[in-house]
Design a protein around this motif. Structure first.
Motif, short mmCIF file in Angstrom:
data_model
loop_
_atom_site.label_atom_id
_atom_site.label_comp_id
_atom_site.label_asym_id
_atom_site.label_seq_id
_atom_site.Cartn_x
_atom_site.Cartn_y
_atom_site.Cartn_z
N ASP A 31 0.81 -1.22 0.00
CA ASP A 31 0.00 0.00 0.00
C ASP A 31 0.84 1.27 0.00
OD1 ASP A 31 -2.35 -1.50 -0.01
OD2 ASP A 31 -2.49 -1.50 2.18
N ASP A 32 2.00 1.23 0.64
CA ASP A 32 2.86 2.42 0.70
C ASP A 32 3.31 2.87 -0.68
OD1 ASP A 32 2.59 2.37 3.45
OD2 ASP A 32 4.57 1.50 3.81
N HIS A 33 3.41 1.97 -1.62
CA HIS A 33 3.84 2.32 -2.98
C HIS A 33 2.80 3.15 -3.72
CE1 HIS A 33 7.63 0.08 -3.58
NE2 HIS A 33 7.17 -0.65 -2.58
N PHE A 34 1.57 3.18 -3.23
CA PHE A 34 0.49 3.89 -3.92
C PHE A 34 0.15 5.24 -3.27
CE2 PHE A 34 0.21 -0.46 -5.20
CZ PHE A 34 0.03 -0.34 -6.58
N THR A 35 0.92 5.65 -2.29
CA THR A 35 0.70 6.96 -1.68
C THR A 35 0.87 8.03 -2.75
OG1 THR A 35 1.54 6.15 0.44
CG2 THR A 35 1.50 8.54 0.12
N GLY A 36 -0.16 8.83 -2.95
CA GLY A 36 -0.11 9.90 -3.94
C GLY A 36 -0.52 9.47 -5.35
N SER A 37 -0.82 8.21 -5.54
CA SER A 37 -1.23 7.72 -6.87
C SER A 37 -2.74 7.84 -7.03
CB SER A 37 -0.84 6.25 -7.06
OG SER A 37 0.54 6.08 -7.09
N ALA A 38 -3.17 8.05 -8.25
CA ALA A 38 -4.60 8.08 -8.56
C ALA A 38 -5.19 6.69 -8.33
CB ALA A 38 -4.81 8.51 -10.00
N PRO A 39 -6.48 6.60 -8.00
CA PRO A 39 -7.12 5.29 -7.78
C PRO A 39 -6.98 4.35 -8.97
CG PRO A 39 -8.57 7.05 -7.05
CD PRO A 39 -7.40 7.71 -7.73
N GLU A 40 -6.94 4.88 -10.20
CA GLU A 40 -6.80 4.05 -11.39
C GLU A 40 -5.47 3.30 -11.40
OE1 GLU A 40 -7.45 7.46 -11.68
OE2 GLU A 40 -9.61 7.15 -11.80
N VAL A 41 -4.46 3.89 -10.80
CA VAL A 41 -3.14 3.25 -10.75
C VAL A 41 -3.22 1.99 -9.90
CG1 VAL A 41 -0.71 3.54 -10.09
CG2 VAL A 41 -1.96 5.44 -11.15
N ARG A 42 -3.85 2.11 -8.73
CA ARG A 42 -4.01 0.93 -7.86
C ARG A 42 -4.91 -0.10 -8.52
NH1 ARG A 42 -2.68 -0.96 -2.59
NH2 ARG A 42 -3.35 -3.12 -2.71
N ALA A 43 -5.97 0.35 -9.18
CA ALA A 43 -6.88 -0.59 -9.84
C ALA A 43 -6.16 -1.35 -10.96
CB ALA A 43 -8.09 0.16 -10.40
N THR A 44 -5.24 -0.69 -11.64
CA THR A 44 -4.47 -1.34 -12.70
C THR A 44 -3.56 -2.41 -12.10
OG1 THR A 44 -4.52 0.71 -13.98
CG2 THR A 44 -2.86 -0.93 -14.61
N PHE A 45 -2.88 -2.07 -11.02
CA PHE A 45 -2.03 -3.03 -10.31
C PHE A 45 -2.85 -4.23 -9.84
CE2 PHE A 45 -0.63 -4.56 -6.14
CZ PHE A 45 0.62 -5.06 -6.46
N LEU A 112 13.77 -8.03 -21.32
CA LEU A 112 12.94 -7.10 -20.56
C LEU A 112 12.13 -6.26 -21.54
CD1 LEU A 112 13.89 -5.05 -17.52
CD2 LEU A 112 13.01 -3.85 -19.51
N HIS A 113 10.84 -6.15 -21.27
CA HIS A 113 9.91 -5.35 -22.08
C HIS A 113 9.26 -4.32 -21.15
CE1 HIS A 113 10.41 -8.97 -24.48
NE2 HIS A 113 9.91 -8.33 -25.51
N ALA A 114 9.63 -3.05 -21.29
CA ALA A 114 9.11 -1.98 -20.42
C ALA A 114 7.82 -1.42 -21.01
CB ALA A 114 10.15 -0.87 -20.29
N PHE A 115 6.89 -1.08 -20.11
CA PHE A 115 5.59 -0.57 -20.52
C PHE A 115 5.12 0.53 -19.57
CE2 PHE A 115 4.94 -4.30 -17.83
CZ PHE A 115 4.11 -3.78 -16.83
N ARG A 116 4.07 1.22 -19.99
CA ARG A 116 3.37 2.18 -19.14
C ARG A 116 1.87 1.93 -19.32
NH1 ARG A 116 5.23 8.18 -19.21
NH2 ARG A 116 6.61 7.26 -17.65
N LEU A 117 1.18 1.76 -18.20
CA LEU A 117 -0.26 1.53 -18.23
C LEU A 117 -0.95 2.70 -17.52
CD1 LEU A 117 -0.19 -2.23 -17.14
CD2 LEU A 117 -0.28 -1.31 -19.47
N THR A 118 -2.05 3.19 -18.10
CA THR A 118 -2.75 4.34 -17.52
C THR A 118 -4.06 3.98 -16.83
OG1 THR A 118 -3.79 4.82 -19.64
CG2 THR A 118 -1.70 5.95 -19.17
N GLY A 119 -4.51 2.74 -17.00
CA GLY A 119 -5.74 2.33 -16.35
C GLY A 119 -5.97 0.85 -16.52
N PRO A 120 -6.93 0.30 -15.76
CA PRO A 120 -7.18 -1.15 -15.82
C PRO A 120 -7.53 -1.64 -17.22
CG PRO A 120 -8.42 -0.14 -14.03
CD PRO A 120 -7.78 0.97 -14.80
N GLY A 121 -8.09 -0.79 -18.06
CA GLY A 121 -8.43 -1.18 -19.43
C GLY A 121 -7.21 -1.52 -20.27
#
Length: 144
Positions: A31-45, A112-121
């Motif tokens: 949970d500490d990793h999500f301090t300050g993150s938008a709810p969509e970030v946690r939902a994606t994780f 290694l394949h790096a990515f960026r995700l913006t939401g659960p979709g």
């Protein structure tokens, strides 16, 4: 813990190889990793963890700078940011896709394949396939 795994007595992590070199420090709290993150970030994780958990046993390691997904070895890393989730998958082959921001070849079967995700979709069927392939790398089944 999977059969044949070594358990570090100091930090509690598990490894495929006895006395494997690692940064030996206690794990933190997810949970500490999500301090300050938008709810969509946690939902994606959470969606990623749900998908990989359906494949089989997985540990989520809350390391200092990332959340690692670990079977016999770590096969994915996730770094929550304010508005997105950065991360990477380790695959046994190179996959060319505009969804990957960077590809680094460490060996022919560890790419290694790096990515960026913006939401659960963003965690769609294609991503699920890549995640399943990375999970097999984490189980070290790609060596068979």
């Amino acid at each position: 813990m999977a059969a044949g795994m070594w358990h570090c007595p100091a930090c509690g992590r598990t490894f495929a190889q006895r006395r494997q070199t690692h940064t030996c420090r206690p794990l933190g709290n997810v949970d500490d990793h999500f301090t300050g993150s938008a709810p969509e970030v946690r939902a994606t994780f959470d969606r990623i963890v749900e998908m990989v958990s359906a494949l089989g046993p997985v540990e989520v390691l809350a390391e200092r700078t990332r959340l690692a997904l670990h079977a016999r070895m770590s096969f994915a890393a996730l770094m929550p940011r304010r508005r997105w989730l950065d991360g990477h998958l380790v695959l046994a082959r190179e996959i060319s896709s505009p969804r990957f921001r960077k590809i680094e070849i460490y060996s022919p079967r560890n790419v290694l394949h790096a990515f960026r995700l913006t939401g659960p979709g963003d965690v769609d069927d294609q991503f699920r396939e890549w995640l399943a392939e990375a999970y097999e790398v984490g189980r070290q089944h790609h060596h068979r």
